[in-house]
Design an enzyme around this catalytic site. Structure first.
Site, PDB file in Angstrom:
ATOM      1  NE  ARG A  94      54.802  22.991  14.648  1.00  0.00           N
ATOM      2  CZ  ARG A  94      54.661  24.285  14.405  1.00  0.00           C
ATOM      3  NH1 ARG A  94      55.498  25.149  14.935  1.00  0.00           N
ATOM      4  NH2 ARG A  94      53.683  24.725  13.652  1.00  0.00           N
ATOM      5  CG  ASN A 148      50.702  26.923  21.557  1.00  0.00           C
ATOM      6  OD1 ASN A 148      49.616  27.215  22.077  1.00  0.00           O
ATOM      7  ND2 ASN A 148      51.184  27.563  20.514  1.00  0.00           N
ATOM      8  CB  CYS A 170      46.344  32.503  22.225  1.00  0.00           C
ATOM      9  SG  CYS A 170      46.380  32.155  20.460  1.00  0.00           S
ATOM     10  CG  ASP A 171      50.424  35.049  18.662  1.00  0.00           C
ATOM     11  OD1 ASP A 171      49.719  34.072  18.340  1.00  0.00           O
ATOM     12  OD2 ASP A 171      51.591  35.187  18.279  1.00  0.00           O
ATOM     13  CG  HIS A 206      44.863  27.819  18.909  1.00  0.00           C
ATOM     14  ND1 HIS A 206      46.014  27.098  18.689  1.00  0.00           N
ATOM     15  CD2 HIS A 206      45.277  29.093  19.138  1.00  0.00           C
ATOM     16  CE1 HIS A 206      47.072  27.893  18.779  1.00  0.00           C
ATOM     17  NE2 HIS A 206      46.653  29.103  19.070  1.00  0.00           N
ATOM     18  CE1 TYR A 270      46.399  26.759  15.213  1.00  0.00           C
ATOM     19  CE2 TYR A 270      46.021  29.101  15.553  1.00  0.00           C
ATOM     20  CZ  TYR A 270      46.887  28.035  15.410  1.00  0.00           C
ATOM     21  OH  TYR A 270      48.242  28.231  15.445  1.00  0.00           O
ATOM     22  NE  ARG A 290      54.138  27.152  10.206  1.00  0.00           N
ATOM     23  CZ  ARG A 290      54.740  28.143   9.558  1.00  0.00           C
ATOM     24  NH1 ARG A 290      54.994  28.054   8.270  1.00  0.00           N
ATOM     25  NH2 ARG A 290      55.085  29.249  10.188  1.00  0.00           N
TER      26      ARG A 290
HETATM   27  P1  NAD Z   1      61.580  26.941  20.002  1.00  0.00           P
HETATM   28  O1  NAD Z   1      61.783  25.469  19.984  1.00  0.00           O
HETATM   29  O2  NAD Z   1      62.354  27.793  19.076  1.00  0.00           O
HETATM   30  O3  NAD Z   1      61.869  27.460  21.480  1.00  0.00           O
HETATM   31  C1  NAD Z   1      61.479  26.853  22.638  1.00  0.00           C
HETATM   32  C2  NAD Z   1      62.606  26.852  23.668  1.00  0.00           C
HETATM   33  O4  NAD Z   1      62.081  26.262  24.877  1.00  0.00           O
HETATM   34  C3  NAD Z   1      63.827  26.023  23.270  1.00  0.00           C
HETATM   35  O5  NAD Z   1      64.997  26.794  23.341  1.00  0.00           O
HETATM   36  C4  NAD Z   1      63.837  24.893  24.301  1.00  0.00           C
HETATM   37  O6  NAD Z   1      65.136  24.443  24.646  1.00  0.00           O
HETATM   38  C5  NAD Z   1      63.131  25.532  25.474  1.00  0.00           C
HETATM   39  N1  NAD Z   1      62.625  24.570  26.458  1.00  0.00           N
HETATM   40  C6  NAD Z   1      62.027  23.388  26.234  1.00  0.00           C
HETATM   41  N2  NAD Z   1      61.703  22.792  27.395  1.00  0.00           N
HETATM   42  C7  NAD Z   1      62.092  23.629  28.385  1.00  0.00           C
HETATM   43  C8  NAD Z   1      62.038  23.561  29.817  1.00  0.00           C
HETATM   44  N3  NAD Z   1      61.509  22.523  30.422  1.00  0.00           N
HETATM   45  N4  NAD Z   1      62.537  24.596  30.527  1.00  0.00           N
HETATM   46  C9  NAD Z   1      63.095  25.655  29.904  1.00  0.00           C
HETATM   47  N5  NAD Z   1      63.177  25.764  28.552  1.00  0.00           N
HETATM   48  C10 NAD Z   1      62.680  24.762  27.807  1.00  0.00           C
HETATM   49  O7  NAD Z   1      60.009  27.178  19.782  1.00  0.00           O
HETATM   50  P2  NAD Z   1      59.199  28.420  19.175  1.00  0.00           P
HETATM   51  O8  NAD Z   1      58.644  28.055  17.870  1.00  0.00           O
HETATM   52  O9  NAD Z   1      59.982  29.662  19.282  1.00  0.00           O
HETATM   53  O10 NAD Z   1      57.962  28.486  20.163  1.00  0.00           O
HETATM   54  C11 NAD Z   1      58.091  28.598  21.551  1.00  0.00           C
HETATM   55  C12 NAD Z   1      56.772  28.367  22.222  1.00  0.00           C
HETATM   56  O11 NAD Z   1      55.906  29.476  22.053  1.00  0.00           O
HETATM   57  C13 NAD Z   1      55.989  27.159  21.679  1.00  0.00           C
HETATM   58  O12 NAD Z   1      55.333  26.520  22.733  1.00  0.00           O
HETATM   59  C14 NAD Z   1      55.004  27.791  20.754  1.00  0.00           C
HETATM   60  O13 NAD Z   1      53.922  26.958  20.493  1.00  0.00           O
HETATM   61  C15 NAD Z   1      54.649  28.994  21.579  1.00  0.00           C
HETATM   62  N6  NAD Z   1      53.929  30.066  20.903  1.00  0.00           N
HETATM   63  C16 NAD Z   1      52.713  30.348  21.374  1.00  0.00           C
HETATM   64  C17 NAD Z   1      51.964  31.334  20.831  1.00  0.00           C
HETATM   65  C18 NAD Z   1      50.583  31.567  21.349  1.00  0.00           C
HETATM   66  O14 NAD Z   1      49.778  32.127  20.675  1.00  0.00           O
HETATM   67  N7  NAD Z   1      50.254  31.101  22.552  1.00  0.00           N
HETATM   68  C19 NAD Z   1      52.484  32.094  19.777  1.00  0.00           C
HETATM   69  C20 NAD Z   1      53.758  31.806  19.301  1.00  0.00           C
HETATM   70  C21 NAD Z   1      54.488  30.780  19.888  1.00  0.00           C
HETATM   71  C1  G6P Z   2      49.823  31.420  15.997  1.00  0.00           C
HETATM   72  C2  G6P Z   2      49.261  30.700  17.179  1.00  0.00           C
HETATM   73  C3  G6P Z   2      50.350  30.121  18.034  1.00  0.00           C
HETATM   74  C4  G6P Z   2      51.323  29.331  17.185  1.00  0.00           C
HETATM   75  C5  G6P Z   2      51.914  30.318  16.208  1.00  0.00           C
HETATM   76  C6  G6P Z   2      53.110  29.890  15.405  1.00  0.00           C
HETATM   77  O1  G6P Z   2      50.316  32.673  16.348  1.00  0.00           O
HETATM   78  O2  G6P Z   2      48.440  31.497  17.963  1.00  0.00           O
HETATM   79  O3  G6P Z   2      49.774  29.396  19.059  1.00  0.00           O
HETATM   80  O4  G6P Z   2      52.306  28.726  17.974  1.00  0.00           O
HETATM   81  O5  G6P Z   2      50.869  30.714  15.365  1.00  0.00           O
HETATM   82  O6  G6P Z   2      52.874  28.928  14.499  1.00  0.00           O
HETATM   83  P1  G6P Z   2      54.046  28.414  13.576  1.00  0.00           P
HETATM   84  O7  G6P Z   2      53.404  27.327  12.806  1.00  0.00           O
HETATM   85  O8  G6P Z   2      54.476  29.586  12.745  1.00  0.00           O
HETATM   86  O9  G6P Z   2      55.136  27.935  14.495  1.00  0.00           O
HETATM   87 MN    MN Z   3      48.023  30.524  19.952  1.00  0.00          MN
END
Ligand code: NAD
Ligand code: G6P
Ligand code: MN
Length: 447
Positions: A94, A148, A170-171, A206, A270, A290
């Site tokens: 990232r 994501n 998405c949240d 987004h 976004y 970030r």
């Molecule tokens: P993080 O790095 O803390 O956690 C991600 C985990 O996924 C890690 O433990 C990693 O080892 C694991 N991983 C990676 N590739 C993998 C695979 N192929 N199979 C199984 N596990 C695997 O990340 P985070 O900040 O906690 O975020 C997690 C995800 O959630 C991100 O994609 C983030 O963008 C997403 N997210 C989305 C929203 C949304 O609105 N859609 C909101 C919050 C977070």
């Molecule tokens: C928002 C978005 C997510 C994003 C999250 C965390 O909730 O909807 O898609 O992954 O923010 O962002 P951050 O920069 O805190 O990891």
């Molecule tokens: Mn999102």
């Protein structure tokens, strides 16, 4: 007594896992659970959180079976839902997604612009792999994916696994609706929650706008909200812990300038990356983005708490935090399991819901959710400004997925060039060549 569900959380080592597990425990009355299994491909990372969660489970809900694994057969057998939040390449990648474009004066962001496209190229394969594990070992189950970049991942699931039980979510909208409720409560003296509001919204993930927000009696809440947003954006003392960091607060405030462009609607935060990219770049530190903030903030905090819980042998004094994120997922799982027909914003194929927009686009719109999945509601025609922006952006997302499928260098170059965040094809090419180098362990080889 409601039927119990077995859940697999894919990305067990995610910073959001403890909050989701806690949220599941707190909702046992409406969404009872027989088993939670964490699954990750990074054993060491997952073990740290899983051991802490195991202690929490024993203290709060000993009747629920809890385990964790890196073995897909164990993880995906006998389950009803997969909640997927994987981050392919972890925060280290990232950081590069954010810093490489910034080197060229272009927005560096997790899900928007070239960084989001790079992340998309990494996420598609592993998310499809998870869908396939589910299909193989628990074909009746539902995959609720919020890994994501959700827009690109959603397009990939539409193209590669159509008709499967996969919902992308998405949240951000629910996070902002929580904030809107806080704004209304602060400014009117009456108490509001997100669930007191009936909304209409359309866009891409987004990349969207609210067109109507009413209370349950049909009173229009938009004027009160607009008055606030015009002056302060979404800045308010928000209960949403996830978006409390200073950089998020800056994003919340900037929403007032997005709103100024179209005062008929209320925007998703976004959009700032597309409408004010020059401002965003000027306010970015190319050496501290970030990803650095999250590594030094949320990641340290969550893993530190987990370590303390394991050391103390109890979660007393170390309670994990639950985000809006988690409650939204429980609502969605509940809607599918118990056919609640709750109205929720989800990322689904357009299919005419936005009548003057590409029917094959993955759009974010309100849906009624029941045991057959989402039934999208008609949002009708959208204005020219939004249609123009969305048409360009949806083509960017489609081109990334085509580039991944066809291993096409040119499609990826076209995708980056087409993005509103990128000034020219030559800048796009420089960024792409750097991204290819940085992502060689993750992307298909492009030619
Ligand atoms: P993080 O790095 O803390 O956690 C991600 C985990 O996924 C890690 O433990 C990693 O080892 C694991 N991983 C990676 N590739 C993998 C695979 N192929 N199979 C199984 N596990 C695997 O990340 P985070 O900040 O906690 O975020 C997690 C995800 O959630 C991100 O994609 C983030 O963008 C997403 N997210 C989305 C929203 C949304 O609105 N859609 C909101 C919050 C977070
Ligand atoms: C928002 C978005 C997510 C994003 C999250 C965390 O909730 O909807 O898609 O992954 O923010 O962002 P951050 O920069 O805190 O990891
Ligand atoms: Mn999102």
């Amino acid at each position: 007594m409601r039927e119990k569900s077995a859940i697999c959380i894919a990305g067990g080592g995610s910073t959001f896992t403890p909050g989701i597990v806690l949220m599941l425990l707190e909702n046992q009355d409406r969404f009872p659970i027989s088993r939670i299994t964490l699954y990750d491909n990074n054993k060491e990372r997952q073990d740290k959180l899983a051991e802490a969660c195991a202690i929490m489970m024993k203290e709060k809900a000993p009747e629920i079976e809890f385990n964790w694994t890196t073995d897909p057969v164990t993880a995906f057998t006998g389950i009803d839902f997969v909640f997927a939040h994987i981050r392919v390449g972890l925060y280290a990648m990232r950081e590069l997604d954010e810093k490489i474009p910034l080197k060229y004066g272009v927005v560096g962001q997790e899900t928007c612009g070239p960084g989001g496209m790079a992340y998309g190229m990494r996420s598609i394969g592993p998310v499809i792999e998870i869908a396939d594990y589910m299909e193989k070992y628990s074909p009746q189950a539902w995959l609720l994916n919020y890994s994501n970049p959700a827009a690109i991942v959603a397009e990939a699931t539409r193209r590669l696994r159509p008709g499967k039980n996969i919902i992308n979510i998405c949240d951000m909208p629910v996070g902002l609706e929580t904030t809107m409720a806080a704004i209304l409560t602060q400014n009117t003296g009456k108490t509001y929650t997100r669930k007191d509001m009936d909304i209409r919204y359309y866009g891409l993930n987004h990349f969207g706008w609210w067109t109507s927000i009413k209370d349950k009696d049909g009173n229009d809440l938009m004027p009160e909200l607009k008055k606030h947003i015009k002056e302060y954006g979404y800045a308010v003392n928000t209960p949403d812990f996830q978006h409390k960091d200073p950089s998020w607060q800056e994003t919340y405030t900037k929403a007032k300038d997005i709103y100024a462009l179209d005062t008929n609607t209320i925007p998703n935060t976004y959009l700032k990356y597309y409408l004010y990219p020059d401002y965003v770049v000027k306010h970015s530190d190319p050496n501290y983005t970030r990803a650095n903030e999250v590594m030094n903030g949320r990641e340290k905090k969550v893993f530190g708490q987990a370590e303390a819980i394991v050391k103390n042998g109890t979660c007393e004094g170390n309670e994990f935090e639950v985000g809006v994120h988690a409650s939204f997922i429980v609502d969605l799982a509940c809607a599918i399991k118990f056919n609640t027909k709750e109205r929720m914003l989800l990322i689904v194929p357009n299919n005419g819901s936005i009548s003057n927009f590409d029917p094959t686009a993955m759009v974010e719109i309100p849906c009624l959710v029941g045991s057959e999945g989402p039934e999208p509601l008609a949002m009708g025609e959208i204005p020219t400004f939004q249609r123009g922006l969305m048409s360009e952006q949806v083509c960017v997302e489609k081109l990334v997925v085509e580039a991944w499928i066809e291993h096409s260098y040119n499609k990826m170059w076209q995708a980056i060039t087409l993005s509103k965040t990128v000034p020219s094809a030559s800048v796009a090419k420089q960024i792409l060549d750097d991204l290819i180098e940085a992502n060689k362990d993750f992307w298909p080889e492009l030619h």
